[in-house]
Structure formats: C-alpha cells, structure tokens
Design a protein around this motif. Structure first.
Motif, PDB file in Angstrom:
ATOM      1  N   TRP A   1       0.835  -1.202   0.000  1.00 16.44           N
ATOM      2  CA  TRP A   1       0.000   0.000   0.000  1.00 16.44           C
ATOM      3  C   TRP A   1       0.870   1.251   0.000  1.00 16.44           C
ATOM      4  O   TRP A   1       0.612   2.193  -0.743  1.00 16.44           O
ATOM      5  CB  TRP A   1      -0.880  -0.016   1.247  1.00 16.44           C
ATOM      6  N   PHE A   2       1.937   1.251   0.814  1.00 13.58           N
ATOM      7  CA  PHE A   2       2.801   2.418   0.924  1.00 13.58           C
ATOM      8  C   PHE A   2       3.588   2.644  -0.371  1.00 13.58           C
ATOM      9  O   PHE A   2       3.709   3.770  -0.834  1.00 13.58           O
ATOM     10  CB  PHE A   2       3.770   2.247   2.106  1.00 13.58           C
TER      11      PHE A   2
ATOM     12  N   LEU B   1       1.769   4.300  -3.329  1.00 18.82           N
ATOM     13  CA  LEU B   1       1.476   5.731  -3.276  1.00 18.82           C
ATOM     14  C   LEU B   1       2.480   6.499  -4.139  1.00 18.82           C
ATOM     15  O   LEU B   1       3.637   6.095  -4.285  1.00 18.82           O
ATOM     16  CB  LEU B   1       1.573   6.253  -1.838  1.00 18.82           C
TER      17      LEU B   1
ATOM     18  N   TRP C   1       4.841  12.085  -3.462  1.00 18.74           N
ATOM     19  CA  TRP C   1       4.330  13.100  -2.517  1.00 18.74           C
ATOM     20  C   TRP C   1       3.489  12.460  -1.429  1.00 18.74           C
ATOM     21  O   TRP C   1       3.449  12.909  -0.294  1.00 18.74           O
ATOM     22  CB  TRP C   1       3.564  14.211  -3.245  1.00 18.74           C
ATOM     23  N   GLY C   2       2.780  11.369  -1.722  1.00 22.22           N
ATOM     24  CA  GLY C   2       1.983  10.648  -0.736  1.00 22.22           C
ATOM     25  C   GLY C   2       2.873   9.929   0.278  1.00 22.22           C
ATOM     26  O   GLY C   2       2.586   9.906   1.481  1.00 22.22           O
ATOM     27  N   GLN C   3       3.975   9.336  -0.229  1.00 27.60           N
ATOM     28  CA  GLN C   3       4.917   8.660   0.672  1.00 27.60           C
ATOM     29  C   GLN C   3       5.571   9.667   1.632  1.00 27.60           C
ATOM     30  O   GLN C   3       5.723   9.396   2.829  1.00 27.60           O
ATOM     31  CB  GLN C   3       6.000   7.936  -0.141  1.00 27.60           C
TER      32      GLN C   3
ATOM     33  N   GLY D   1       4.256  12.554   2.577  1.00 28.30           N
ATOM     34  CA  GLY D   1       3.226  13.006   3.509  1.00 28.30           C
ATOM     35  C   GLY D   1       2.973  11.992   4.620  1.00 28.30           C
ATOM     36  O   GLY D   1       2.886  12.351   5.795  1.00 28.30           O
ATOM     37  N   VAL D   2       2.855  10.717   4.255  1.00 28.72           N
ATOM     38  CA  VAL D   2       2.631   9.667   5.256  1.00 28.72           C
ATOM     39  C   VAL D   2       3.846   9.571   6.178  1.00 28.72           C
ATOM     40  O   VAL D   2       3.720   9.433   7.401  1.00 28.72           O
ATOM     41  CB  VAL D   2       2.334   8.312   4.566  1.00 28.72           C
ATOM     42  N   GLY D   3       5.051   9.689   5.616  1.00 30.00           N
ATOM     43  CA  GLY D   3       6.279   9.644   6.427  1.00 30.00           C
ATOM     44  C   GLY D   3       6.319  10.790   7.429  1.00 30.00           C
ATOM     45  O   GLY D   3       6.664  10.597   8.598  1.00 30.00           O
TER      46      GLY D   3
ATOM     47  N   LEU E   1       3.710  12.400   8.675  1.00 25.71           N
ATOM     48  CA  LEU E   1       2.686  12.139   9.686  1.00 25.71           C
ATOM     49  C   LEU E   1       3.161  11.115  10.719  1.00 25.71           C
ATOM     50  O   LEU E   1       2.928  11.280  11.922  1.00 25.71           O
ATOM     51  CB  LEU E   1       1.401  11.648   9.023  1.00 25.71           C
ATOM     52  N   VAL E   2       3.854  10.073  10.251  1.00 23.27           N
ATOM     53  CA  VAL E   2       4.369   9.056  11.170  1.00 23.27           C
ATOM     54  C   VAL E   2       5.424   9.667  12.087  1.00 23.27           C
ATOM     55  O   VAL E   2       5.431   9.424  13.299  1.00 23.27           O
ATOM     56  CB  VAL E   2       4.933   7.847  10.388  1.00 23.27           C
TER      57      VAL E   2
END
Length: 128
Positions: A4-5, A8, A11-13, A15-17, A19-20
């Motif tokens: 799933w990661f 992405l 830019w999504g990776q 953003g998720v990074g 947030l984590v």
C-alpha cells in the motif's frame, strides 16, 4: 502494508512519512512530559530554600516608637507601629552596645525579638 505504501506516489509517501514522524515525536513528548515534569518539580522544591535572598524587603521591617526612653543601662519599651501588625508593646534593649540614649517617642527599627524583648536600633532616614 508495504505494498500500500509503495503504491502511493512520491508526494503521498513523503506526507505519510511526515505524519508518522510527527506522531512518533508527539508520543515521545507526552511520555517524557509524564516522567520528567514530576522529577523537575521535585528538583525545584529541593532547590527552593537556596533561592532565598539576603535582602529584606521594606514591608518586612518592623518599625516602632519608644514609649519609654532607652539607654545602655536601662530597659525601655517599644510599641510596634509598622509591618502591618496590630500595635504591640515589648521591653526594648539596644541591638548593639549603644552609648547614645534614645528618648521617648524616638522612631526605631526592631532588629529581632528574642524571649519577649525587642532589640532595636535608631531609625535613620536617608537624607536626614
């Protein structure tokens, strides 16, 4: 989860990074706060007595008026008139060996009260 990661876009990776990382930092911050704040409070309580100043604020001085004269031999009487206290009278003796007698009505500073006797010095006002 890794599929799933990686699926992405970049830019999504990112953003998720971010947030984590932000969530990890917030959790560590909360845990350190819960542990360190009580420790810091205990240290502050332990060090509090060492923060005392040797300078006495003006409102802590006890001022008085002699109701009986005072000399090096005889004990006088002082009435406390300052310091926000009710008027009290004490037997008065000079704080240090004093050769100059103090007359009735003289303004004095009460240095200490020991065993019911006030030890006084003459009040000297600046510019007087």
């Amino acid at each position: 989860m890794v599929d799933w990661f990686t699926a992405l876009p970049l830019w999504g990776q990112i953003g998720v990074g971010l947030l984590v990382i932000a969530a990890f930092v917030a959790v560590i911050w909360m845990l350190l706060s819960l542990v360190l704040l009580p420790v810091i409070a205990l240290i502050q309580k332990a060090l509090e007595p060492s923060e005392n100043s040797t300078v006495m604020p003006d409102q802590d001085y006890l001022l008085g008026t002699l109701t009986l004269g005072l000399d090096g031999v005889h004990t006088g009487e002082v009435m406390i008139t300052g310091g926000g206290r009710a008027r009290q009278t004490y037997p008065a003796k000079p704080y240090e060996s004093q050769t100059t007698p103090l007359a009735k009505g003289a303004q004095v500073v009460i240095i200490e009260v020991k065993q019911g006797t006030a030890y006084v010095k003459a009040l000297v006002l600046p510019g007087a």
